[in-house]
Design a protein around this motif. Structure first.
Motif, PDB file in Angstrom:
ATOM      1  N   PRO A 132       3.305  -1.320  -3.685  1.00 11.19           N
ATOM      2  CA  PRO A 132       2.081  -0.929  -2.965  1.00 11.19           C
ATOM      3  C   PRO A 132       2.356  -0.118  -1.708  1.00 11.19           C
ATOM      4  O   PRO A 132       1.495   0.653  -1.274  1.00 11.19           O
TER       5      PRO A 132
ATOM      6  N   TYR B  50       1.689  -0.474 -12.699  1.00  7.74           N
ATOM      7  CA  TYR B  50       2.181  -1.622 -11.938  1.00  7.74           C
ATOM      8  C   TYR B  50       3.626  -1.440 -11.469  1.00  7.74           C
ATOM      9  O   TYR B  50       4.157  -2.311 -10.772  1.00  7.74           O
TER      10      TYR B  50
ATOM     11  N   SER C  23      -2.593  -0.392  -5.637  1.00  5.94           N
ATOM     12  CA  SER C  23      -1.601   0.656  -5.890  1.00  5.94           C
ATOM     13  C   SER C  23      -1.531   1.075  -7.341  1.00  5.94           C
ATOM     14  O   SER C  23      -0.998   2.134  -7.659  1.00  5.94           O
ATOM     15  N   SER C  24      -2.079   0.261  -8.253  1.00  2.00           N
ATOM     16  CA  SER C  24      -2.128   0.668  -9.654  1.00  2.00           C
ATOM     17  C   SER C  24      -3.052   1.867  -9.867  1.00  2.00           C
ATOM     18  O   SER C  24      -3.058   2.462 -10.946  1.00  2.00           O
TER      19      SER C  24
ATOM     20  N   ARG D  20      -1.362  -4.644  -5.698  1.00  6.58           N
ATOM     21  CA  ARG D  20      -1.243  -3.864  -6.934  1.00  6.58           C
ATOM     22  C   ARG D  20      -2.580  -3.722  -7.654  1.00  6.58           C
ATOM     23  O   ARG D  20      -2.956  -2.647  -8.088  1.00  6.58           O
TER      24      ARG D  20
END
Length: 479
Positions: free
Chosen positions: A204, A200, A81-82, A127
């Motif tokens: 997510p 971050y 998800s970063s 992440r």
């Protein structure tokens, strides 16, 4: 005594036929007492980690493990998800749709294909990373079609419109459910406050707004960029020789889009200390404290791991559990831990307590943190933590699933091939002074972000501590 212990060892090892006691004594000549067994270093599985890169740039890590007629493959991508950018949920939705459609196959055909072959496909997004994995029988009649199917799933997903809507609806349901959970709300609030605008910061799972903007075109573009061979680590272990492992890695690498590794993430800026109160109707309050921690490659990793085991990561016997649960009865459980990632991940400490005791419990936690960081651990605490870590460490490579996960992380975080042995040796050599110094370098009791999730009620003082029950004498084995 020696003979009795030899017989016991044989039984524990699963001997299938009677063995003369004399033979057992010669097999285990150094066993003099249970104390000797307890103090001996735990036996761990020695891993012959082999590394190379494919022609397309994927990093490969391989450990032969021929004991069982099967093998595990895991692909790890810097596609967590970063990497979502302006559309939170992009990484999770992309990963969740890998096995929903390939050219000529829908989700049902893919699932049936793996099941018919006795193979197990798994995937997930976090992440830092996204993963896809396969466990299959080593017999080529099963493994070759299973690998061909895996190559299609990770290399040529079609992102069907019906599947996009279905998986998006599932994620929206998870997001809605998380809004009713104090632990989830507190965790997201802490992450946002710690990381601000850094990648971050968000969950997510994504957001409803981000998921709404995603379509097949955006998912295809993300897959082409983030699931590229140059952005991948391929981990393999099981009933394979080097030649077969190279063939499998090359097959999977060729199936992926061509492209380089994604650029590294920026370094997050430390967050200012803060207190965040989330008003939630409940009987209890969730307390979560955090500050930026370390990267996975930080040289203080082993010292901080041990230091946290003593503080709150070691379960029963840790300082926090002893004081908050055993002496005060304030919580069922409390834990703390570092989550090291490619960039500094968070250090967090969390517990749940009665709403009317929230403020007093938080004050006590702050005092315990302040005292621990000021004084450091005792020698007895350090010795106990080392025994716990050494005793559980063999589980880190006790199965093919555990090994392939370790290989994936070693490759993804660019750790040395000797990392597992290095870590255990570092733990064994640690002194009280080294652990204390590492804790002071990375944690500041004045810089915590604190999130409280619960109702606003009149606060009460803490109950008085109660004496701890008598512990068994030190000569009694712990297990």
């Amino acid at each position: 005594m020696k003979r009795m212990l030899c017989l016991a060892l044989c039984l524990l090892a699963g001997c299938q036929s009677p063995t003369p006691v004399g033979d057992l004594a010669r097999a285990y000549p150094a066993v003099d007492s249970l104390k000797t067994l307890k103090e001996a270093p735990p036996l761990g599985r020695q891993l012959d980690i082999q590394r190379w890169r494919t022609a397309e740039g994927a990093q490969v890590l391989f450990v032969p493990a021929p004991e069982l007629p099967m093998f595990d493959v895991r692909l790890i991508f810097a596609a967590g998800s970063s990497q979502d950018g302006a559309t939170p949920g992009l990484a999770m939705l992309t990963n969740g749709l890998l096995n929903e459609g390939t050219p000529g196959r829908d989700a049902g055909a893919i699932a049936d294909g793996f099941e018919r072959l006795g193979a197990d496909f798994s995937n997930g997004a976090y992440r830092d990373q996204a993963v896809a994995g396969l466990r299959t029988l080593a017999d080529p009649a099963h493994s070759e079609p299973a690998l061909a199917l895996l190559a299609d799933v990770v290399g040529r997903p079609t992102f069907p419109a019906e599947a996009i809507q279905r998986i998006r609806d599932q994620l929206l349901t998870l997001i809605a459910a998380s809004r009713r959970e104090p632990a989830s709300l507190a965790g997201e609030a802490l992450q946002e406050r710690l990381y601000g605008s850094h990648p971050y910061a968000h969950s997510p799972r994504g957001t409803a707004a981000g998921l709404a903007r995603l379509d097949a075109a955006s998912l295809t573009a993300f897959h082409a960029r983030a699931y590229a061979a140059g952005n991948a680590v391929i981990a393999l272990t099981g009933d394979l020789d080097r030649a077969r492992a190279e063939q499998i890695a090359a097959q999977l690498s060729r199936a992926l889009p061509r492209g380089p590794a994604l650029p590294p993430l920026p370094v997050p800026a430390p967050a200012a200390p803060a207190r965040v109160q989330l008003e939630i109707p409940a009987q209890q309050t969730r307390l979560l404290l955090g500050q930026l921690g370390i990267t996975r490659r930080d040289p203080d990793y082993a010292a901080l791991f041990v230091g946290n085991q003593i503080l709150g990561g070691g379960g029963f016997g840790s300082r926090l559990m002893t004081e908050l649960r055993e002496r005060r009865g304030l919580t069922y459980g409390v834990s703390s831990g570092f989550t090291p990632m490619r960039q500094p991940g968070p250090f967090t400490l969390g517990l749940q307590t009665r709403a009317e005791l929230g403020d007093a419990t938080l004050a006590l936690v702050r005092d315990l943190l302040r005292d621990y960081l000021a004084q450091g651990p005792t020698q007895a605490e350090l010795d106990r933590a080392k025994r716990q870590i050494e005793g559980s460490f063999p589980l880190a490579n006790a199965s093919n699933g555990a090994i392939v996960a370790q290989l994936g992380n070693i490759g993804f975080y660019d750790l040395p091939s000797s990392y597992l042995d290095d870590f255990l040796q570092q733990v064994r050599r640690l002194t009280v002074e080294q652990v204390h110094a590492a804790l002071q370098r990375h944690l500041d009791p004045a810089n915590f972000v604190v999130v409280s999730a619960g109702p606003r009620v009149a606060q009460q003082p803490l109950p008085p501590p109660r004496p701890l029950p008598n512990l068994p004498p030190s000569g009694v084995p712990e297990h």
